[in-house]
Design an enzyme around this catalytic site. Structure first.
Site, PDB file in Angstrom:
ATOM      1  N   GLU A 324       0.714  -1.317   0.161  1.00 52.03           N
ATOM      2  CA  GLU A 324      -0.016   0.165  -0.152  1.00 52.03           C
ATOM      3  C   GLU A 324       0.839   1.411   0.122  1.00 52.03           C
ATOM      4  O   GLU A 324       0.861   2.462   0.975  1.00 52.03           O
ATOM      5  CB  GLU A 324      -0.800  -0.022   1.237  1.00 52.03           C
ATOM      6  CG  GLU A 324      -2.018  -1.029   1.493  1.00 52.03           C
ATOM      7  CD  GLU A 324      -2.859  -1.089   2.490  1.00 52.03           C
ATOM      8  OE1 GLU A 324      -4.139  -1.274   2.038  1.00 52.03           O
ATOM      9  OE2 GLU A 324      -2.589  -0.789   3.516  1.00 52.03           O
TER      10      GLU A 324
HETATM   11  C1  ACM Z   1      -2.118  -5.414   4.103  1.00 54.11           C
HETATM   12  O1  ACM Z   1      -3.440  -5.810   4.384  1.00 54.11           O
HETATM   13  N1  ACM Z   1      -2.093  -4.111   3.690  1.00 54.11           N
HETATM   14  C2  ACM Z   1      -1.012  -6.165   3.938  1.00 54.11           C
END
Ligand code: ACM
Length: 698
Positions: A324
Site C-alpha cells: 500500500e
Molecule cells: C495489508 O493488508 N495491507 C497487507
C-alpha cells in the site's frame, strides 16, 4: 450432533481409519475426540486411560531443558483442565502413565520445514508419545490435553492411536501491534493459543504509521518519538522469542516499508520523501508518507537498522512489508521525479521495485531471507524471497508459477469478522492454486491469519483472534479433506473452552466489558439481558464499521462499546440458523425444533424492553439501543409470521415482501450501533417457510 455422528462423518469425509466406534467407559458416556486440528490419522480402540492424582509423566530418550519445561507446563495445564492436583513432578525416567520419547533435538534456531510429526498411543494401561524431535513432542502433548474429558467414572483420555504431521510447514498468526500496542502478556497469551492449535509462526507486525514498537539502540529516537512510550524493549523481545521457542513457534518480525512508515519519519525525516514535519498518525487508512527510495541516506540508515534487528531476531525470515504505497509523496518531490527520469523508471511500481531490490540486498547481506506482501512480486526479484499473498489467491498462484515460495493470508483476515466456516473454506491450494503442478504446489508453504488492530485492544484482542483462528490452524495442519462443518464447530467450541483454561480471555473479557457498559448499579436481570443481547449480535463485517461511525475513529477512540464487546461470530445465532434450516427442511413438522426456535424468538422479542431502564442510565447502553430495538422487532416479525402460518394463514407474497423489507431495514438500523443481526438470513428463511402455502399446517 453426537460425537459418534460427528466423528463418523469426519471419518467418511476425511477417510480416517476407524477401527472401533465404541463408548470408552460406558455406553452412556462416550468420550469425544475433541482434537483440533484434526490429526492426519486416528484409530480409536476400546477403553480409556484414567486421569487421576496418580498420573505421572517420564522422559525416555533425548532430554533437554525445553522438554522438561514442556512437561511441567503440560502438568500445569492438565491440573487447570481437571482441577486434579498432581503430586509427582515430571519424573525423569522409569515407568509412568505417559512416556515421552524424542529421538533427538530440533534445530537450535527453529527452521521452516523441520519434522513436526509425532505418534501418540493411548491404552487403558498407559500412554506413549514419540517424535523424532522436540517439536513433535510439543504438538503431541497438546493433542493429549485436548483428549482429556470428563466421563462417568472421572477424567479420562480415550484409547487411541494417532499418527500426525502437518500438511503445511508455515502456519502463522500475524498480530499488528502498530495501530494498537499489545503488551507482552497479551502476546504471550496468544502464543499459548497458537501452541494449543499447533501454529508455528508468530509474525510480529512491529511498525506502522501509528507506532514504532521496537527498541532500537542504534536509532533510539525511532521509539522515543514514534511510539508514545508504547514499545517493546530488546529484553522483552528476547523474552517473547524464548517463550515462543518453548512452544515450537518461530518469530518473524516485520518492518513495513517504504509506506506505512509515518512513525519512523517523526524522528528521521531525512529518509522521507516529503518535507515533513511528521507526527504519529492517529487515523486509519492508507497515508502518503513514504521513505525516499532515491536517497543513499535511506539505504545507509536501513543497512544499520537491519543489521541491528537481524541480530535481535534469530529467525531466518525477515519481513520487509511493501504494501500500500500510494506514491503521492514521490509524485510531489522533484528530486524523486528527476531520479525516475535519469534511471528510466516509468512508474511508481517500478520505483518501489527498485527500493525493494535494494532492501532485499541489505536483508540478504545480513544473512536473512526476505519476505514481503504481494506488492513486492515484480519481474526480476530474486527467487529466494517469499511472497505473502493478501490481495487474493491469484497472486499466490502466480508467484508459484514463477518459481517463488508463498504463503496465503487472503481469506484469513481475522479483522474482517468472518465466520470460522468462511475462513475454514479457504485453502492455500484451493481455487486457482489447485491447477498448479505438484512441484509448484510445494512452493506454497502455508498461510497466516492476520489480526490488524484498528479495533483491537489488549482487553478484547483474544476474542478477535479466538476461537476462529483455530479453524484456520486446522486448515493449515489437517488433511485437505477435513471439511465437515458440524464436526469443525463441535471441536471449535470444545477447544474454545480449553483455551480459557490456558489463560486466554476471549470469552471472559465480555463479562467485564458488559459490566462496565451496564455500570455497577445494574441488576442481575439487566446484566443477563445485556449478555443475551451481546451474545446474539456481531460487529459489522469487512470494513463497513467506519461507514456507520458517528465520527471518524482514531487511536484515541475508546474501545469500550457494545460493538467492542460482542463476539465476532455469535454461536447463539449460528445455532439458531442451523435450527431454522432444519425446521424449514422438516416443513415445520419438527415440533422440538419449533419449540426451540419459538423460545429463542420470544427471548429476543422481549430483550429491548428489558434493557430500557439501563439505556436511561448508561450512555454506552443507549448507544446500543438501535441494535437492541432492531433485534427485538426482527424477532417479533418472524414469530408472528410463524404463528400465523401454523394457524393456517401463511404470509401472502405481498406480506412476505413487506416483512422481508422490514427485516432489511432493521439490519440497517442495527448499523446505527455499528452492529449487525447475524440471524437475519435465518429470519428471512423463516419468513419463506411461513409463506409457503400449506407448509406449516398439519
Ligand atoms: C495489508 O493488508 N495491507 C497487507
Amino acid at each position: 450432533m453426537t460425537w459418534i455422528k460427528s466423528f463418523a462423518s469426519a471419518v467418511l469425509l476425511a477417510s480416517f481409519e476407524l477401527f472401533t466406534v465404541v463408548s470408552v467407559t460406558h455406553a452412556q458416556s462416550p468420550i469425544p475426540l475433541n482434537v483440533m486440528p484434526l490429526p492426519a490419522k486416528v484409530q480409536r480402540a476400546e477403553g480409556a486411560l484414567k486421569i487421576d492424582a496418580s498420573f505421572t509423566i517420564a522422559f525416555a530418550g533425548y532430554r533437554e531443558p525445553r522438554l522438561d519445561r514442556a512437561g511441567q507446563r503440560f502438568l500445569r495445564e492438565l491440573h487447570r483442565q481437571t482441577g486434579i492436583v498432581f503430586f509427582s513432578p515430571a519424573k525423569s525416567t522409569g515407568p509412568a502413565t505417559l512416556t515421552i520419547a524424542a529421538d533427538h533435538q530440533s534445530k537450535p534456531v527453529q527452521e521452516l520445514g523441520e519434522d513436526e510429526s509425532y505418534t501418540l498411543d493411548i491404552s487403558p494401561a498407559g500412554a506413549r508419545l514419540h517424535a523424532t524431535n522436540t517439536l513433535g513432542i510439543l504438538h503431541g502433548l497438546q493433542t493429549f490435553l485436548q483428549l482429556v474429558a470428563i466421563a462417568s467414572e472421572g477424567f479420562a483420555v480415550p484409547a487411541v492411536h494417532i499418527e500426525d504431521q502437518p500438511r503445511f510447514p508455515w502456519r502463522g498468526l500475524m498480530i499488528d501491534v502498530g495501530r494498537h500496542f499489545e503488551p507482552v502478556e497479551a502476546i504471550k497469551r496468544n502464543l499459548d493459543g497458537m501452541e494449543a492449535v499447533k501454529m508455528n509462526v508468530f509474525h510480529w507486525h512491529l511498525t506502522e504509521n501509528q507506532g514504532f514498537r521496537v527498541e532500537s539502540r542504534k536509532f533510539p529516537k525511532l521509539q522515543e518519538f514514534g511510539s508514545d512510550g508504547l514499545y517493546y524493549t530488546q529484553d522483552e523481545i528476547r523474552d517473547v522469542i524464548d517463550y515462543a521457542r518453548d512452544r515450537g513457534i518461530r518469530v518473524v518480525p516485520e518492518f513495513d516499508m517504504p509506506g506505512h512508515t509515518t512513525a519512523w519519519l517523526v524522528s528521521h525525516p531525512e529518509i522521507a520523501s516529503g518535507s515533513g514535519p511528521y507526527a504519529i498518525e492517529r487515523k486509519w487508512g492508507v497515508f502518503d508518507p513514504a521513505m525516499d527510495p532515491t536517497s543513499e541516506k535511506t539505504y545507509k540508515f536501513l543497512d544499520d537498522f537491519i543489521a541491528e534487528m537481524a541480530k535481535l531476531f534469530p529467525d531466518q525470515f525477515f519481513h520487509i512489508g511493501g504494501d500500500e504505497v500510494n506514491g503521492k509523496e514521490w509524485d510531489a518531490n522533484p528530486k524523486i521525479q528527476a531520479f525516475k527520469r535519469s534511471h528510466k523508471i516509468k512508474t511508481n511500481a517500478e520505483l518501489q521495485a527498485y527500493f525493494s531490490g535494494r532492501v532485499q540486498d541489505l536483508v540478504t547481506k545480513h544473512k536473512k531471507t526476505p519476505i514481503g506482501w504481494d506488492e513486492i512480486l515484480v519481474p526480476g526479484v530474486p527467487k529466494t524471497i517469499v511472497i505473502q499473498s493478501w490481495r487474493g489467491l491469484d497472486s499466490l498462484t502466480a508467484a508459484a508459477r514463477m518459481g517463488y515460495r508463498g504463503i496465503l493470508s487472503s481469506g484469513y483476515y481475522l479483522d474482517l469478522g468472518w465466520s470460522a466456516a468462511r475462513h475454514y473454506a479457504v485453502d492455500p491450494l484451493g481455487g486457482p492454486a489447485a491447477s498448479l503442478s505438484p512441484g509448484e504446489q510445494q512452493l506454497i508453504l502455508g498461510g497466516e491469519s492476520c489480526m490488524w488492530s484498528e479495533y483491537v485492544s489488549a482487553e478484547n484482542i483474544d476474542s478477535r483472534i479466538w476461537p476462529r483462528n483455530a479453524a484456520i490452524a486446522e486448515r493449515l495442519w489437517s488433511p485437505a479433506d477435513a471439511t465437515d462443518l458440524a464436526s469443525m464447530y463441535d471441536r471449535l467450541n470444545a477447544e474454545s473452552e480449553r483455551l480459557e483454561w490456558l489463560g486466554l480471555t476471549h470469552r471472559s473479557f465480555q463479562r467485564l466489558m458488559l459490566q462496565r457498559i451496564a455500570g455497577s448499579g445494574a441488576s442481575l436481570e439487566e446484566l443477563s439481558a445485556l449478555t443475551d443481547l451481546a451474545r446474539a449480535l456481531e460487529h459489522q463485517k469487512d470494513y463497513t464499521r467506519e461507514e456507520s461511525a458517528a465520527s471518524e475513529p482514531t487511536s484515541f477512540t475508546p474501545l469500550n462499546r457494545l460493538v467492542d464487546a460482542v463476539y465476532p461470530e455469535s454461536e447463539v445465532s449460528r445455532q439458531f440458523s442451523v435450527a431454522a434450516d432444519q425446521y424449514a427442511a422438516s416443513s415445520c413438522r419438527d415440533s422440538a425444533l419449533a419449540a426451540q426456535i419459538r423460545a429463542q424468538l420470544i427471548e429476543w422479542t422481549g430483550l429491548d424492553a428489558r434493557l430500557q431502564s439501563l439505556a436511561q442510565r448508561s450512555q454506552l447502553m443507549k448507544e446500543a439501543s438501535p441494535a437492541s430495538a432492531a433485534l427485538s422487532q426482527a424477532a417479533k416479525i418472524a414469530l408472528e409470521a410463524l404463528d400465523e402460518a401454523v394457524k393456517g394463514a401463511p404470509l401472502s407474497p405481498e406480506q412476505r415482501k413487506s416483512q422481508s423489507d422490514a427485516l432489511n431495514a432493521l439490519e440497517k438500523q442495527a448499523h446505527g450501533s455499528q452492529l449487525t443481526l447475524p440471524m437475519l438470513p435465518a429470519l428471512q428463511k423463516l419468513l419463506d417457510t411461513a409463506s409457503a402455502v400449506g407448509a406449516c399446517t398439519r
